[in-house]
Write an enzyme that holds these catalytic residues in place. Structure first.
Site, short mmCIF file in Angstrom:
data_model
loop_
_atom_site.label_atom_id
_atom_site.label_comp_id
_atom_site.label_asym_id
_atom_site.label_seq_id
_atom_site.Cartn_x
_atom_site.Cartn_y
_atom_site.Cartn_z
N CYS A 77 -24.77 4.59 13.24
CA CYS A 77 -23.91 3.41 13.29
C CYS A 77 -24.57 2.33 12.44
O CYS A 77 -25.06 2.63 11.35
CB CYS A 77 -23.70 2.94 14.74
N ARG A 81 -16.10 -0.93 7.35
CA ARG A 81 -17.53 -0.91 7.00
C ARG A 81 -17.91 0.45 6.41
O ARG A 81 -18.67 0.52 5.44
CB ARG A 81 -18.37 -1.23 8.24
#
Length: 321
Positions: A236, A178
């Site tokens: 995050c 990611r």
């Protein structure tokens, strides 16, 4: 409770001697990391449910898990019977996942007597310690007071400015795929990728079998990050697992200047795109204005040339006459 982490056996012993301990169950109903638990309807005996999404997030925010106001946090904490003198132990049923977020929230709102159960509910069950079926409990209202610490939370503007100043080091807890943009985001509407200048430390790297790795192992993992000698901003996908690696950093060095980019990648990728689109729109408008101005100037020049030609023709006629 001198450290932000407590073992199942330590908690068992503490419950014998302490009467003002409140155990909070922060188990999530769902998660985007693909984790699952076979302990869905079980809790530590006497635990109280801490619902991050429903009660301890700003519902008016466009982004998930946004930190609530001090007023909201105080009111909801009091409903759980939490007092100014309460000693809090928080856990979740995935081992270590959402519990560090709760630890961070309490410390951010000025309550330091809070610790995370290492290994969470799975470790508690593995040790054969008492549990019960999940149930809501009526408790007396607490007198908890929330005082938010300055600089514990950073926003989009601060992180964007940091991409130029590089004053702080932004540490991203998402998976490498990611972060590098090679795997899709679990939120389908979002592109993957990373904040310019940030570094990657997947939260799973600091855990083993649902518990934090040893302090010695964490030192090795965190050494490249600490070597930068900068304040650390943890991020995050939506502000949850950022708190896992933040807590890991505190286990190694609790004096380090740390904060959380609460909006995290979900906010960054959307607001950055909006700003970029606006800048491109402004640029196009400017080009249109410049284009119109150039056209006007060209028309004026053409008119002057026509006038000059007419004048020259009149002068020629006069000379002929």
């Amino acid at each position: 409770m001198k450290t932000p982490l407590i073992s199942a056996k330590e908690l068992e012993a503490l419950l014998v001697d302490e009467t003002n301990i409140i155990i909070l169950d922060a188990s999530p109903a769902t998660n985007v990391s693909g984790l699952s638990s076979d302990l869905e309807n079980l809790q530590i005996k006497g635990a109280r449910k801490f619902n991050i999404k429903a009660n301890f997030s700003d519902a008016s925010s466009d982004f998930p898990n946004t930190i609530p106001s001090a007023k909201q946090f105080q009111e909801e904490a009091r409903k759980l019977g939490i007092k100014k003198t309460s000693k809090i132990v928080v856990y979740d049923n995935l081992g270590v996942y959402t519990s560090p977020r709760v630890w961070w929230l309490f410390t951010t709102f000025g309550h330091s007597a809070v610790t995370v159960l290492d290994g969470g509910l799975p470790e508690w069950v593995a040790q054969g310690l008492p549990t019960e079926e999940t149930a809501k409990k009526r408790v007396p209202l607490g007198n908890f007071i929330a005082n938010q610490k300055e600089f514990a939370v950073v926003n989009f503007s601060m992180v964007k400015e940091n991409t130029e100043s590089t004053t702080a080091l932004v540490v991203d807890a998402r998976s490498a795929g990611r972060f590098n943009g090679t795997e899709p985001e679990p939120r389908a509407e979002l592109a993957s990728g990373s904040i310019p200048g940030s570094v990657n430390l997947p939260f799973t790297d600091v855990l083993e079998d649902g518990k934090f790795k040893s302090k010695e192992e964490l030192k090795v993992i965190l050494e490249p990050i600490f070597a930068e000698d900068k304040p650390l901003v943890f991020t995050c996908g939506s502000g949850l697992t950022a708190c896992v690696i933040l807590l890991a950093s505190k286990l190694v060095d609790d004096t380090k200047d740390t904060s959380v980019y609460d909006g995290s990648w979900t906010e960054w990728v959307q607001l950055y795109k909006e700003e970029t689109d606006e800048e491109e729109g402004d640029s196009e408008t400017k080009d249109e204005v410049l284009g119109e101005t150039n056209q006007e100037e060209a028309s004026k020049a053409e008119k002057l040339n026509e006038d000059e030609d007419l004048n020259n023709e009149e002068i020629s006629r006069e000379e002929e006459e």
